[in-house]
Design an enzyme around this catalytic site. Structure first.
Site, PDB file in Angstrom:
ATOM      1  N   SER A   1       0.854  -1.183   0.000  1.00 58.04           N
ATOM      2  CA  SER A   1       0.000   0.000   0.000  1.00 58.04           C
ATOM      3  C   SER A   1       0.887   1.229   0.000  1.00 58.04           C
ATOM      4  O   SER A   1       2.044   1.174   0.444  1.00 58.04           O
ATOM      5  CB  SER A   1      -0.888  -0.001   1.258  1.00 58.04           C
ATOM      6  OG  SER A   1      -1.536   1.243   1.424  1.00 58.04           O
TER       7      SER A   1
ATOM      8  N   TYR B   1      -2.274  -0.678  10.396  1.00 57.26           N
ATOM      9  CA  TYR B   1      -2.182  -1.024   8.975  1.00 57.26           C
ATOM     10  C   TYR B   1      -0.860  -0.541   8.395  1.00 57.26           C
ATOM     11  O   TYR B   1      -0.176  -1.280   7.673  1.00 57.26           O
ATOM     12  CB  TYR B   1      -3.359  -0.394   8.220  1.00 57.26           C
ATOM     13  CG  TYR B   1      -3.437  -0.784   6.773  1.00 57.26           C
ATOM     14  CD1 TYR B   1      -3.907  -2.037   6.392  1.00 57.26           C
ATOM     15  CD2 TYR B   1      -3.059   0.100   5.775  1.00 57.26           C
ATOM     16  CE1 TYR B   1      -3.981  -2.398   5.060  1.00 57.26           C
ATOM     17  CE2 TYR B   1      -3.133  -0.245   4.446  1.00 57.26           C
ATOM     18  CZ  TYR B   1      -3.599  -1.496   4.087  1.00 57.26           C
ATOM     19  OH  TYR B   1      -3.667  -1.842   2.750  1.00 57.26           O
TER      20      TYR B   1
ATOM     21  N   LYS C   1       2.218  -2.820   6.706  1.00 58.37           N
ATOM     22  CA  LYS C   1       2.690  -2.639   5.333  1.00 58.37           C
ATOM     23  C   LYS C   1       4.134  -2.132   5.279  1.00 58.37           C
ATOM     24  O   LYS C   1       4.874  -2.482   4.357  1.00 58.37           O
ATOM     25  CB  LYS C   1       1.758  -1.682   4.581  1.00 58.37           C
ATOM     26  CG  LYS C   1       0.351  -2.242   4.371  1.00 58.37           C
ATOM     27  CD  LYS C   1       0.359  -3.582   3.624  1.00 58.37           C
ATOM     28  CE  LYS C   1      -1.027  -4.070   3.288  1.00 58.37           C
ATOM     29  NZ  LYS C   1      -1.043  -5.359   2.556  1.00 58.37           N
TER      30      LYS C   1
END
Length: 254
Positions: A146, A159, A163
């Site tokens: 991402s 998150y 990532k």
């Protein structure tokens, strides 16, 4: 005049594994890989959606096999890869998010996201790479990361952490797998229009934040990721490894 022969984008003769393939980015990756000619195994936890995708692609003349798999289950993942590999192409799109303020993160939220996004991705990558090394074959491994793997984002601490971890281990794998002619890269999309992103985009203040960052002034579509997937999987990117391929509409440019 001797002109260079451009490398192809076709994947005929290659075997591919696409995880998280039942919806969203994983589905788009599966479609692009299968249509490029790879013998494609599509994996996810939801069998009906997988079967529907396999049926649709096989009706087009592709060769697609559905496989129910939870990437967070390391032992099951290792067994599946050992039994069904080796795979010359991996697209790992299995992922999960629990967004919220960093100060409100609970251990269960952290563990759930890390178990799939980082731990699962790591050991899936390792399993596919081991199969290729044992078979003496080259390969291209792709982790769907991402843009949040290279920057920070509000309400996305866990998150982002997961990532950023994917970005880190991908670069180390690239160094260690290079001598085996196995390439590994990440694709880092911005906000792509999917049912999952609707949770953010349906909130006006967050949609304004997103649209204020994307320089091309539009949300991403699934088709925007399909080209980069085929590029990195194919010989068109034969000298590309260890990179973060941003598909972010200019978000990280400034």
């Amino acid at each position: 005049m001797d002109l260079p022969k451009g490398p192809g984008f076709r994947l005929d003769g290659k075997r591919a594994l696409v995880t998280g393939a039942s919806s969203g980015l994983g589905l788009a990756a599966a479609v692009s890989i299968a249509r490029a000619g790879a013998d494609t195994t599509i994996a996810a936890r939801r069998q009906p959606e997988l079967q529907a995708l396999a049926d649709a692609l096989n009706a087009e003349g592709c060769k697609v096999t559905p496989l129910v798999l939870d990437v967070a289950d390391i032992a099951a993942t290792q067994a599946v890869v050992a039994d069904n590999g080796p795979f010359e192409v991996l697209v790992n799109s299995a992922g999960h998010a629990r967004h919220g303020p960093a100060m409100g993160t609970l251990p269960d939220d952290y563990d759930a996201v890390m178990a799939l996004n980082l731990r699962g991705a790591y050991f899936l990558t390792q399993a596919v790479a081991k199969g290729l090394i044992a078979a003496g074959r080259p390969g291209s491994l792709i982790n769907i990361s991402s843009q949040m793997g290279v920057i920070g984002g509000q309400e996305r601490a866990v998150y982002c952490a997961s990532k950023h971890g994917v970005e880190g281990f991908t670069k180390t794998f690239a160094i260690e797998l290079g001598p085996h002619n196995i390439r590994i890269n990440t694709i880092c999309p911005t906000f792509i229009r999917t049912p999952l992103s609707a949770v953010t985009l349906d909130r006006p203040e967050l949609r304004d934040w997103v649209m204020g960052k994307i320089k091309l002034d539009r949300l991403g579509e699934l088709e925007d990721v399909m080209g980069p997937v085929v590029y990195l999987a194919s010989d068109a990117s034969a000298l590309v490894t260890g990179i973060s391929h941003l598909v972010d509409g200019g978000w990280t440019a400034g």
